[in-house]
Design a protein around this motif. Structure first.
Motif, mmCIF file in Angstrom:
data_model
loop_
_atom_site.group_PDB
_atom_site.id
_atom_site.type_symbol
_atom_site.label_atom_id
_atom_site.label_comp_id
_atom_site.label_asym_id
_atom_site.label_seq_id
_atom_site.Cartn_x
_atom_site.Cartn_y
_atom_site.Cartn_z
ATOM 1 N N LEU A 167 -21.703 -52.572 13.866
ATOM 2 C CA LEU A 167 -21.223 -51.435 13.086
ATOM 3 C C LEU A 167 -20.634 -51.898 11.759
ATOM 4 O O LEU A 167 -20.868 -51.289 10.710
ATOM 5 C CB LEU A 167 -20.166 -50.667 13.887
ATOM 6 N N TYR A 168 -19.867 -52.973 11.812
ATOM 7 C CA TYR A 168 -19.241 -53.498 10.597
ATOM 8 C C TYR A 168 -20.284 -53.916 9.577
ATOM 9 O O TYR A 168 -20.216 -53.535 8.395
ATOM 10 C CB TYR A 168 -18.337 -54.673 10.953
ATOM 11 N N ARG A 169 -21.261 -54.707 10.013
ATOM 12 C CA ARG A 169 -22.292 -55.167 9.084
ATOM 13 C C ARG A 169 -23.031 -53.993 8.457
ATOM 14 O O ARG A 169 -23.304 -53.977 7.253
ATOM 15 C CB ARG A 169 -23.265 -56.106 9.804
ATOM 16 N N ASP A 170 -23.358 -52.999 9.273
ATOM 17 C CA ASP A 170 -24.116 -51.847 8.776
ATOM 18 C C ASP A 170 -23.292 -51.056 7.752
ATOM 19 O O ASP A 170 -23.812 -50.648 6.704
ATOM 20 C CB ASP A 170 -24.496 -50.942 9.946
ATOM 21 N N LEU A 171 -22.000 -50.864 8.042
ATOM 22 C CA LEU A 171 -21.146 -50.117 7.128
ATOM 23 C C LEU A 171 -20.985 -50.833 5.789
ATOM 24 O O LEU A 171 -21.035 -50.204 4.722
ATOM 25 C CB LEU A 171 -19.775 -49.880 7.768
ATOM 26 N N VAL A 172 -20.785 -52.143 5.832
ATOM 27 C CA VAL A 172 -20.602 -52.891 4.586
ATOM 28 C C VAL A 172 -21.875 -52.852 3.757
ATOM 29 O O VAL A 172 -21.830 -52.700 2.528
ATOM 30 C CB VAL A 172 -20.180 -54.344 4.874
ATOM 31 N N ARG A 173 -23.028 -52.980 4.401
ATOM 32 C CA ARG A 173 -24.284 -52.948 3.666
ATOM 33 C C ARG A 173 -24.525 -51.595 3.007
ATOM 34 O O ARG A 173 -25.102 -51.522 1.916
ATOM 35 C CB ARG A 173 -25.443 -53.281 4.608
ATOM 36 N N ARG A 174 -24.085 -50.540 3.654
ATOM 37 C CA ARG A 174 -24.322 -49.199 3.123
ATOM 38 C C ARG A 174 -23.264 -48.773 2.109
ATOM 39 O O ARG A 174 -23.585 -48.056 1.152
ATOM 40 C CB ARG A 174 -24.361 -48.191 4.270
ATOM 41 N N ALA A 175 -22.022 -49.192 2.313
ATOM 42 C CA ALA A 175 -20.916 -48.654 1.511
ATOM 43 C C ALA A 175 -20.287 -49.675 0.579
ATOM 44 O O ALA A 175 -19.218 -49.417 0.021
ATOM 45 C CB ALA A 175 -19.838 -48.084 2.447
ATOM 46 N N HIS A 176 -20.912 -50.811 0.376
ATOM 47 C CA HIS A 176 -20.293 -51.861 -0.427
ATOM 48 C C HIS A 176 -20.014 -51.374 -1.850
ATOM 49 O O HIS A 176 -20.849 -50.708 -2.470
ATOM 50 C CB HIS A 176 -21.200 -53.089 -0.471
ATOM 51 N N PRO A 177 -18.819 -51.675 -2.395
ATOM 52 C CA PRO A 177 -18.472 -51.221 -3.749
ATOM 53 C C PRO A 177 -19.438 -51.687 -4.833
ATOM 54 O O PRO A 177 -19.584 -51.020 -5.855
ATOM 55 C CB PRO A 177 -17.071 -51.807 -3.958
ATOM 56 N N ASP A 178 -20.098 -52.818 -4.634
ATOM 57 C CA ASP A 178 -21.010 -53.313 -5.657
ATOM 58 C C ASP A 178 -22.246 -52.436 -5.827
ATOM 59 O O ASP A 178 -23.012 -52.621 -6.771
ATOM 60 C CB ASP A 178 -21.449 -54.747 -5.329
ATOM 61 N N LEU A 179 -22.447 -51.502 -4.922
ATOM 62 C CA LEU A 179 -23.570 -50.580 -5.054
ATOM 63 C C LEU A 179 -23.180 -49.308 -5.816
ATOM 64 O O LEU A 179 -24.003 -48.409 -5.988
ATOM 65 C CB LEU A 179 -24.095 -50.198 -3.664
ATOM 66 N N ALA A 180 -21.931 -49.238 -6.263
ATOM 67 C CA ALA A 180 -21.462 -48.043 -6.972
ATOM 68 C C ALA A 180 -22.122 -47.932 -8.335
ATOM 69 O O ALA A 180 -22.411 -48.932 -9.001
ATOM 70 C CB ALA A 180 -19.944 -48.085 -7.119
ATOM 71 N N GLN A 181 -22.322 -46.691 -8.768
ATOM 72 C CA GLN A 181 -22.947 -46.434 -10.066
ATOM 73 C C GLN A 181 -21.913 -46.232 -11.168
ATOM 74 O O GLN A 181 -22.202 -46.432 -12.342
ATOM 75 C CB GLN A 181 -23.841 -45.191 -9.969
ATOM 76 N N ASP A 182 -20.713 -45.815 -10.786
ATOM 77 C CA ASP A 182 -19.670 -45.597 -11.786
ATOM 78 C C ASP A 182 -18.315 -45.944 -11.180
ATOM 79 O O ASP A 182 -18.209 -46.281 -9.996
ATOM 80 C CB ASP A 182 -19.689 -44.151 -12.283
ATOM 81 N N ASP A 183 -17.272 -45.872 -12.008
ATOM 82 C CA ASP A 183 -15.933 -46.271 -11.560
ATOM 83 C C ASP A 183 -15.414 -45.387 -10.430
ATOM 84 O O ASP A 183 -14.754 -45.868 -9.498
ATOM 85 C CB ASP A 183 -14.958 -46.226 -12.740
ATOM 86 N N ALA A 184 -15.691 -44.099 -10.501
ATOM 87 C CA ALA A 184 -15.207 -43.198 -9.457
ATOM 88 C C ALA A 184 -15.841 -43.526 -8.119
ATOM 89 O O ALA A 184 -15.168 -43.535 -7.074
ATOM 90 C CB ALA A 184 -15.508 -41.747 -9.845
ATOM 91 N N GLU A 185 -17.128 -43.798 -8.154
ATOM 92 C CA GLU A 185 -17.824 -44.143 -6.906
ATOM 93 C C GLU A 185 -17.332 -45.471 -6.364
ATOM 94 O O GLU A 185 -17.162 -45.656 -5.164
ATOM 95 C CB GLU A 185 -19.327 -44.190 -7.158
ATOM 96 N N ARG A 186 -17.069 -46.426 -7.255
ATOM 97 C CA ARG A 186 -16.547 -47.728 -6.814
ATOM 98 C C ARG A 186 -15.179 -47.561 -6.150
ATOM 99 O O ARG A 186 -14.897 -48.193 -5.123
ATOM 100 C CB ARG A 186 -16.453 -48.694 -7.989
ATOM 101 N N ALA A 187 -14.330 -46.738 -6.720
ATOM 102 C CA ALA A 187 -13.006 -46.522 -6.140
ATOM 103 C C ALA A 187 -13.127 -45.917 -4.748
ATOM 104 O O ALA A 187 -12.392 -46.298 -3.819
ATOM 105 C CB ALA A 187 -12.185 -45.612 -7.046
ATOM 106 N N ARG A 188 -14.047 -44.953 -4.598
ATOM 107 C CA ARG A 188 -14.247 -44.336 -3.285
ATOM 108 C C ARG A 188 -14.718 -45.370 -2.270
ATOM 109 O O ARG A 188 -14.239 -45.412 -1.128
ATOM 110 C CB ARG A 188 -15.272 -43.205 -3.383
ATOM 111 N N ARG A 189 -15.630 -46.216 -2.688
ATOM 112 C CA ARG A 189 -16.158 -47.241 -1.786
ATOM 113 C C ARG A 189 -15.104 -48.308 -1.482
ATOM 114 O O ARG A 189 -15.027 -48.802 -0.351
ATOM 115 C CB ARG A 189 -17.404 -47.883 -2.396
ATOM 116 N N ASP A 190 -14.316 -48.682 -2.487
ATOM 117 C CA ASP A 190 -13.250 -49.666 -2.253
ATOM 118 C C ASP A 190 -12.300 -49.183 -1.160
ATOM 119 O O ASP A 190 -11.930 -49.940 -0.249
ATOM 120 C CB ASP A 190 -12.460 -49.910 -3.547
ATOM 121 N N GLU A 191 -11.882 -47.940 -1.258
ATOM 122 C CA GLU A 191 -10.950 -47.382 -0.278
ATOM 123 C C GLU A 191 -11.582 -47.328 1.110
ATOM 124 O O GLU A 191 -10.936 -47.650 2.120
ATOM 125 C CB GLU A 191 -10.525 -45.977 -0.726
#
Length: 296
Positions: A167-191
């Motif tokens: 579960l952890y590996r799958d979540l990180v691959r899907r939600a990793h902050p480096d996949l964000a398109q903008d700052d708002a999306e990165r902040a959401r993913r970071d949290e």
């Protein structure tokens, strides 16, 4: 979560970590990706190289974080389970040395008795009791839980269950902050990833499942649209530097005392704790018998 040449740890049953074990993995995979068949535009080839490098870095981060959790959990459980046994051995060694010195009166035996007694840990003071309970953000989760009358939730095992790891590996691959398109999306993913890391560190499989459902119900993460050559090269350079930094972290974990202990039992670190406990109990029995013979 060994790192030959500061690569990713390879002894944690993560079947997908081997290719990320080299510090130059980002460069290698990016170089390979710049040679696709056909006559694609240079910008398209570079964009493909960046996407490949991003995925390589994410896999490497998963490897390092997985190992970091094992090192941290092993350290805490080692202290909780075996600390009292080590303290008991030190106390017995001091008593044996003191009994021998009392029997012989030899100055050398007296000196050894004093040295043995000095090794025994005294009752800790208030500051020592709270040592390592503070981090850069304030109180640790365990300390905060105690102060707010919430149950303390230490890890149950050194290595989370295989389902939790999946579960952890799958979540990180899907939600990793480096996949964000903008700052708002990165902040959401970071949290979100911060919560994922906390749940994984505690081996909380149920919470990881809840987080997976939460992410699945959220907005789909759009793929980054990279077109400018300079921006792509800058991105590729950042990915490479990030990989080198993670390699240093991985090497520090591998070189630590706990990391060395984990290498002794890569397949079952929890069993290693049990084996060490049995050995310490045997040593305690020997010391007690030796002390009994001296004080008779």
């Amino acid at each position: 979560m060994s790192h030959e040449a500061a690569g990713a740890p390879t002894s944690r049953n993560d079947e997908d970590l081997q290719d990320e074990a080299r510090p130059d993995a980002v460069r290698d995979e990016a170089s390979e990706a710049t040679e696709p068949a056909g006559a694609a535009r240079p910008e398209a080839r570079l964009a493909h190289a960046v996407r490949v490098a991003e995925q390589a870095l994410i896999e490497f981060e998963i490897a390092v974080e997985t190992f970091r959790v094992e090192v941290e959990n092993f350290s805490r459980l080692h202290h909780q389970r075996l600390g009292p046994m080590y303290a008991r051995l030190d106390e017995l060694d001091a008593q044996i040395a003191e009994a021998r010195a009392a029997r012989t009166g030899d100055p050398e035996d007296l000196r050894k008795a004093q040295e043995a007694r000095a090794v025994v840990m005294p009752m800790p003071g208030v500051d020592e009791l709270f040592h390592d309970w503070m981090d850069s953000d304030g109180l640790s989760p365990e300390a905060s839980a105690m102060l707010t009358d919430q149950p303390v939730r230490p890890p149950k095992r050194v290595r989370p269950t295989e389902e939790a790891r999946k579960l952890y590996r799958d979540l990180v691959r899907r939600a990793h902050p480096d996949l964000a398109q903008d700052d708002a999306e990165r902040a959401r993913r970071d949290e979100f990833i911060a919560r994922v890391n906390t749940a994984y560190g505690r081996g909380d499989e149920a919470l990881l499942k809840e987080l997976a459902d939460e992410w699945a119900a959220g907005p789909a993460a759009p793929l980054p649209e990279l077109s400018e050559t300079d921006e792509l090269y800058a991105r590729l350079d950042w990915l490479t530097r990030r990989k080198e930094l993670l390699s240093e972290v991985a090497q520090e974990l591998e070189d630590s005392a706990i990391g060395a202990m984990l290498r002794m039992a890569p397949d079952d670190p929890d069993q290693l704790l049990e084996e060490i406990a049995e050995q310490l109990l045997g040593e305690v029995s020997k010391r007690e018998a030796e002390l009994a013979a001296l004080v008779q």
